[in-house]
Design a protein around this motif. Sequence first.
Motif, PDB file in Angstrom:
ATOM      1  N   LYS A 122      -0.533  -6.500  -4.753  1.00 27.77           N
ATOM      2  CA  LYS A 122      -1.715  -6.624  -3.908  1.00 27.77           C
ATOM      3  C   LYS A 122      -2.365  -5.262  -3.691  1.00 27.77           C
ATOM      4  O   LYS A 122      -1.694  -4.242  -3.601  1.00 27.77           O
ATOM      5  CB  LYS A 122      -1.336  -7.207  -2.548  1.00 27.77           C
ATOM      6  CG  LYS A 122      -0.950  -8.645  -2.572  1.00 27.77           C
ATOM      7  CD  LYS A 122      -0.656  -9.108  -1.156  1.00 27.77           C
ATOM      8  CE  LYS A 122      -0.308 -10.583  -1.136  1.00 27.77           C
ATOM      9  NZ  LYS A 122      -0.041 -11.046   0.227  1.00 27.77           N
ATOM     10  N   SER A 123      -3.688  -5.271  -3.535  1.00 21.58           N
ATOM     11  CA  SER A 123      -4.442  -4.064  -3.186  1.00 21.58           C
ATOM     12  C   SER A 123      -5.098  -4.285  -1.833  1.00 21.58           C
ATOM     13  O   SER A 123      -5.793  -5.297  -1.666  1.00 21.58           O
ATOM     14  CB  SER A 123      -5.528  -3.776  -4.218  1.00 21.58           C
ATOM     15  OG  SER A 123      -4.946  -3.459  -5.448  1.00 21.58           O
ATOM     16  N   PRO A 124      -4.968  -3.337  -0.894  1.00 16.09           N
ATOM     17  CA  PRO A 124      -4.007  -2.232  -0.930  1.00 16.09           C
ATOM     18  C   PRO A 124      -2.585  -2.741  -0.673  1.00 16.09           C
ATOM     19  O   PRO A 124      -2.435  -3.869  -0.238  1.00 16.09           O
ATOM     20  CB  PRO A 124      -4.495  -1.328   0.209  1.00 16.09           C
ATOM     21  CG  PRO A 124      -5.152  -2.260   1.183  1.00 16.09           C
ATOM     22  CD  PRO A 124      -5.720  -3.379   0.347  1.00 16.09           C
ATOM     23  N   PRO A 125      -1.573  -1.979  -0.955  1.00 17.71           N
ATOM     24  CA  PRO A 125      -1.583  -0.550  -1.243  1.00 17.71           C
ATOM     25  C   PRO A 125      -1.759  -0.210  -2.720  1.00 17.71           C
ATOM     26  O   PRO A 125      -2.053   0.923  -3.042  1.00 17.71           O
ATOM     27  CB  PRO A 125      -0.212  -0.087  -0.757  1.00 17.71           C
ATOM     28  CG  PRO A 125       0.668  -1.277  -1.005  1.00 17.71           C
ATOM     29  CD  PRO A 125      -0.207  -2.480  -0.747  1.00 17.71           C
ATOM     30  N   TYR A 126      -1.583  -1.187  -3.636  1.00 20.04           N
ATOM     31  CA  TYR A 126      -1.675  -0.861  -5.053  1.00 20.04           C
ATOM     32  C   TYR A 126      -3.076  -0.406  -5.397  1.00 20.04           C
ATOM     33  O   TYR A 126      -4.063  -1.029  -4.987  1.00 20.04           O
ATOM     34  CB  TYR A 126      -1.291  -2.076  -5.904  1.00 20.04           C
ATOM     35  CG  TYR A 126      -1.347  -1.824  -7.381  1.00 20.04           C
ATOM     36  CD1 TYR A 126      -0.391  -1.023  -7.988  1.00 20.04           C
ATOM     37  CD2 TYR A 126      -2.351  -2.370  -8.151  1.00 20.04           C
ATOM     38  CE1 TYR A 126      -0.430  -0.781  -9.340  1.00 20.04           C
ATOM     39  CE2 TYR A 126      -2.398  -2.138  -9.517  1.00 20.04           C
ATOM     40  CZ  TYR A 126      -1.437  -1.351 -10.096  1.00 20.04           C
ATOM     41  OH  TYR A 126      -1.482  -1.111 -11.443  1.00 20.04           O
ATOM     42  N   ALA A 127      -3.174   0.676  -6.163  1.00 16.85           N
ATOM     43  CA  ALA A 127      -4.466   1.247  -6.518  1.00 16.85           C
ATOM     44  C   ALA A 127      -4.566   1.500  -8.015  1.00 16.85           C
ATOM     45  O   ALA A 127      -5.322   2.343  -8.452  1.00 16.85           O
ATOM     46  CB  ALA A 127      -4.684   2.548  -5.749  1.00 16.85           C
TER      47      ALA A 127
END
Length: 131
Positions: free
Chosen positions: A60-65
């Motif tokens: 999931k974004s965020p935290p994935y960037a």
Amino acid sequence: MRAIAEGLFTDDAPPRLIGGRHRETGRIVFPCPESNDYEAWPLRRDGTLWSYTVQRYRPKSPPYAGPEDFAPWAVAYVELPGETIVEARLANVGLDEVRIGMSLELTQIPLDPDATDGVLIHAFQPAGGAA
């Protein structure tokens, strides 16, 4: 390209990860806690694969960037002898070539290879380069 976080790598060439050594017990951890109880400790660059899993879906974004286009990657726990176990991605190895106990060395990879202002993260690859 810069590191994803300050204090992650030494300025050595090649760089090392910066762990923390407890001033009283000598216990080494990663990353280095923000505490006067710990001193920065440059970690070994070599280790062995202790365990791993394969990330098969985009986090999931965020935290994935990272990039929108997703490709599975291996998440490893790498034992640095006499120091600690570090969580990191595996790089330059096919998912079907990953083996518990394999010799690994530290490398840096871009989080998003297509980003214009990209950042580097730590990863481990088979010792001596690609498998």
